[in-house]
Scaffold this motif. Structure first.
Motif, short mmCIF file in Angstrom:
data_model
loop_
_atom_site.label_atom_id
_atom_site.label_comp_id
_atom_site.label_asym_id
_atom_site.label_seq_id
_atom_site.Cartn_x
_atom_site.Cartn_y
_atom_site.Cartn_z
N GLU A 89 -9.12 -26.07 0.16
CA GLU A 89 -9.89 -27.24 -0.29
C GLU A 89 -10.30 -26.46 -1.79
O GLU A 89 -9.89 -25.31 -2.29
CB GLU A 89 -11.48 -27.66 -0.10
N GLU A 90 -11.14 -27.09 -2.71
CA GLU A 90 -11.36 -26.64 -4.05
C GLU A 90 -12.62 -26.48 -4.45
O GLU A 90 -13.59 -27.21 -3.86
CB GLU A 90 -10.71 -27.52 -5.10
N ASP A 91 -13.07 -25.33 -5.02
CA ASP A 91 -14.75 -25.37 -5.29
C ASP A 91 -15.31 -26.24 -6.31
O ASP A 91 -14.43 -26.90 -7.06
CB ASP A 91 -14.79 -23.90 -6.01
N THR A 92 -16.40 -26.67 -6.35
CA THR A 92 -17.08 -27.40 -7.34
C THR A 92 -17.57 -26.84 -8.58
O THR A 92 -17.38 -25.57 -8.70
CB THR A 92 -18.31 -28.03 -6.46
N GLY A 93 -17.91 -27.44 -9.35
CA GLY A 93 -18.39 -26.85 -10.78
C GLY A 93 -19.79 -26.20 -10.49
O GLY A 93 -20.33 -26.55 -9.28
N ASP A 140 -21.09 -26.56 -15.68
CA ASP A 140 -20.01 -25.52 -16.04
C ASP A 140 -18.88 -26.00 -15.02
O ASP A 140 -19.05 -25.67 -13.80
CB ASP A 140 -20.43 -24.11 -15.96
N TYR A 141 -17.88 -26.41 -15.66
CA TYR A 141 -16.62 -26.88 -14.80
C TYR A 141 -15.72 -25.55 -14.69
O TYR A 141 -14.64 -25.83 -14.19
CB TYR A 141 -15.71 -27.99 -15.53
N ASN A 142 -16.09 -24.36 -14.95
CA ASN A 142 -15.03 -23.16 -15.04
C ASN A 142 -14.78 -23.10 -13.54
O ASN A 142 -13.72 -22.56 -13.11
CB ASN A 142 -15.56 -21.93 -15.47
N ARG A 143 -15.56 -23.29 -12.60
CA ARG A 143 -15.51 -23.00 -11.29
C ARG A 143 -14.82 -24.24 -10.46
O ARG A 143 -14.21 -23.87 -9.43
CB ARG A 143 -16.83 -22.66 -10.56
N ALA A 144 -15.05 -25.18 -11.20
CA ALA A 144 -14.31 -26.55 -10.57
C ALA A 144 -12.79 -26.47 -10.19
O ALA A 144 -12.10 -26.09 -11.18
CB ALA A 144 -14.63 -27.85 -11.34
N GLY A 145 -12.32 -26.40 -9.31
CA GLY A 145 -11.04 -26.50 -8.62
C GLY A 145 -10.64 -25.09 -8.45
O GLY A 145 -9.33 -24.89 -8.04
N ILE A 146 -11.39 -23.97 -8.23
CA ILE A 146 -10.97 -22.88 -7.96
C ILE A 146 -10.77 -22.71 -6.29
O ILE A 146 -11.59 -23.36 -5.51
CB ILE A 146 -12.05 -21.63 -8.02
N PRO A 147 -9.67 -22.12 -5.89
CA PRO A 147 -9.00 -22.25 -4.42
C PRO A 147 -10.17 -21.79 -3.58
O PRO A 147 -10.64 -20.77 -3.67
CB PRO A 147 -7.81 -21.45 -4.36
N LEU A 148 -10.67 -22.70 -2.52
CA LEU A 148 -11.85 -22.32 -1.53
C LEU A 148 -11.24 -22.61 -0.12
O LEU A 148 -10.83 -23.31 0.12
CB LEU A 148 -12.93 -23.23 -2.00
N VAL A 149 -11.43 -21.44 0.46
CA VAL A 149 -11.10 -21.50 2.08
C VAL A 149 -12.25 -21.71 2.59
O VAL A 149 -13.25 -21.00 2.39
CB VAL A 149 -10.45 -20.14 2.44
N ALA A 172 -5.09 -15.96 -9.47
CA ALA A 172 -5.02 -16.00 -11.00
C ALA A 172 -5.53 -17.17 -11.45
O ALA A 172 -5.96 -17.41 -12.19
CB ALA A 172 -3.73 -15.39 -11.48
N SER A 173 -4.83 -18.34 -10.81
CA SER A 173 -5.06 -19.80 -11.49
C SER A 173 -5.79 -20.57 -10.38
O SER A 173 -5.80 -20.00 -9.00
CB SER A 173 -3.81 -20.31 -11.88
N LYS A 174 -6.20 -21.72 -10.73
CA LYS A 174 -6.96 -22.64 -9.91
C LYS A 174 -5.90 -23.26 -8.86
O LYS A 174 -4.74 -22.97 -8.97
CB LYS A 174 -7.63 -23.68 -10.71
N MET A 175 -6.73 -24.12 -7.98
CA MET A 175 -6.00 -24.60 -6.68
C MET A 175 -4.92 -25.87 -7.19
O MET A 175 -3.74 -25.68 -6.79
CB MET A 175 -7.02 -25.15 -5.86
N PHE A 176 -5.40 -26.53 -8.24
CA PHE A 176 -4.21 -27.51 -8.58
C PHE A 176 -3.83 -27.74 -10.03
O PHE A 176 -3.53 -28.77 -10.39
CB PHE A 176 -4.88 -29.09 -7.94
#
Ligand SMILES: [Zn+2]
Length: 502
Positions: free
Chosen positions: A140-144, A165-174, A34-38
């Motif tokens: 890790e985290e996704d980029t914008g 668009d920074y909405n995607r920045a910080g979404i958890p990425l495996v 539901a929320s970003k990585m960090f």
């Protein structure tokens, strides 16, 4: 042969007489947390640009990250499903590079201490099993997202300005990295596709990501290299970035093999570089030359505590893993009493879940397979859509099969009922009712049709009475014709026998 951009290509079968491919895949999966990585920002897809950001994911000075526990749990579960060893202690690392979609100037990733290592995934192509070794699974985290405006292809080249668009920045990425996969030969493109397909099924079974490839939830970097047959060294590899459909994974390997063979045939060297895949032409084009790990100046992330998963917790997660797709297929194959080949057809048609749902709703496995692989597959094919995209549910297919089994309708009427269901007229029983599709019982109408058929063909009646019982088929056909397919053939046959043979 040459491509429209002038690159020479070697025929696929021809290159296999001289070269052996080695492939490898690095797959990025956006977790469905539901929320970003960090930070606590929302991860909902499709929101207004830059509305899901905060000082942490924008990399503002003084902000401090906190790791998302749900993302760590999901990563461990992916590692366990792939048979990996789970680290008892590991850290995040900073991967330093400057790019506008990385607001911090580095990506928080994992380097020499990944969370999961040394797993494997078996994939099947044409009845042959290929073991794909998994080197690592890390978090890790996704980029914008950059949006280049004004260029012809949406790339930065030729654009007059760019938006971020920074909405995607910080979404958890495996990131799931395979070891190099040798020994696939002519099957290399299909093994690459089968691997991503199976990985996607596992991620779906784990429920850790929506894995919508068209939304970029899952994207693969596909490595391809060629070496002369018998060579002790592998060739230099190219990395085709962000391939985001199963079909494109297969096509990109095939194209790179053909392109690299032409370079090698001409005495040239394959450049170690990233390449872009173009969906429209099925070709790749050169990107940047490939960085080495040392270019990133990795160092341990000082703002985050190490991850040290409690072994008891990992044991619990192991015990709670769901049934994985491969085991489920074996179980269903047995329950449905079908061959491995028949199961492979269902897998290729994307029909396993649909058939399982139809059986769960009460149909026999044979009926469920018959409808999904037969009539419905034909309609999906005609409409150019996947089976799952047809507007009919497994429960409705089970209901339809039930109406046939009960003798309410026959197969021909069932196909008309299907038309109604697909056209949104409601459930099969309602469509049968509304369209008046039920088969005729021994009604006056049917009796009249049977008697008319007998009266209309005295020669046939003579033959049947003379011992040629199979001639009765002509009379059955005549009755079916006058009732426009609404009679039950078995009932008609019995009624004719009673009257002709007494
Ligand atoms: Zn944030």
């Amino acid at each position: 042969m040459t491509t429209t951009t002038g690159e020479r290509l070697v025929d696929f079968d021809d290159l296999l007489t001289r070269y052996e491919p080695v492939i490898g895949l690095e797959t990025h999966v956006e977790l469905g947390t539901a929320s970003k990585m960090f930070c606590g920002c929302s991860t909902t897809f499709g929101a207004e640009p830059n509305t899901q950001t905060c000082p942490v994911c924008l990399g503002l000075p003084g902000s401090l990250p906190v790791a998302n526990a749900a993302a760590i749990e999901s990563t461990i579960r992916i590692g366990l499903a792939l048979g990996c060893r789970i680290a008892t202690w590991c850290r995040f690392a900073r991967k330093n590079y400057f790019y506008p979609d990385i607001p911090k100037g580095f990506q928080t990733s994992q380097y020499d201490e990944p969370l999961c290592t040394a797993g494997h995934l078996d994939v099947e192509v044409d009845g042959e099993t290929y073991r794909v070794e998994i080197e690592r699974v890390h978090l890790e985290e996704d980029t914008g997202k950059n949006l280049h405006v004004g260029g012809a292809t949406g790339r930065i080249h030729g654009a007059d300005h760019s938006l971020i668009d920074y909405n995607r920045a910080g979404i958890p990425l495996v990131e799931i990295v395979t070891r190099p996969i040798p020994g696939t030969g002519a099957k290399a493109p299909e093994v690459a596709r089968a691997y991503v397909t199976e990985l996607r099924e596992i991620l779906l079974a784990l429920g850790v990501s929506e894995v919508r490839m068209e939304q970029g939830n899952l994207r693969s970097d596909v490595n391809t290299s060629l070496a002369p047959i018998g060579s002790l060294e592998w060739g230099l590899r190219t990395e085709t970035k962000n391939v985001n459909s199963l079909r494109s994974v297969e096509r990109s390997v095939r194209f790179e093999m053909r392109r690299q063979a032409a370079v090698l045939d001409a005495g040239g060297r394959v450049l170690q570089e990233t390449r872009h895949f173009h969906e429209d032409t099925g070709t790749t084009s050169a990107g940047r030359s490939k960085e080495e790990a040392t270019d990133y100046r990795y160092f341990p992330e000082p703002d985050l505590v190490p991850i040290a998963p409690d072994p008891e917790w990992v044991d619990k997660l192991t015990a709670e893993l769901p049934e994985l797709p491969a085991a489920r297929r074996v179980r269903l194959q047995e329950e449905w009493d079908i061959s491995a080949t028949e199961m492979a057809w269902l897998v290729n048609a994307g029909a396993v879940d649909l058939v399982a749902g139809t059986v769960a709703a009460g149909a026999s496995p044979a009926d469920a397979r018959k409808w999904w692989l037969g009539e419905l597959a034909r309609r999906a094919n005609d409409a150019g859509v996947e089976l799952a995209e047809l507007s009919i549910t497994p429960r409705q297919v089970a209901e339809l099969a039930g109406l046939v089994a009960a003798g309410t309708i026959n197969d021909q009427l069932a196909r008309q009922a299907l038309d109604g269901v697909l056209a949104g007229e409601g459930d099969p029983a309602a469509v049968v009712e509304a369209r008046g599709l039920a088969v005729l019982g021994e009604s006056d109408e049917l009796v009249a049709a049977v008697e008319a058929a007998i009266a209309g063909a005295p020669d046939v009646v003579e033959k049947v009475r003379g011992g040629k019982v199979q001639a009765l088929g002509a009379l059955v056909g005549a009755v079916m014709k006058t009732t426009r397919g609404k009679a039950d053939a078995a009932t008609v046959k019995r009624m004719l026998e009673e009257r002709v043979l007494g």
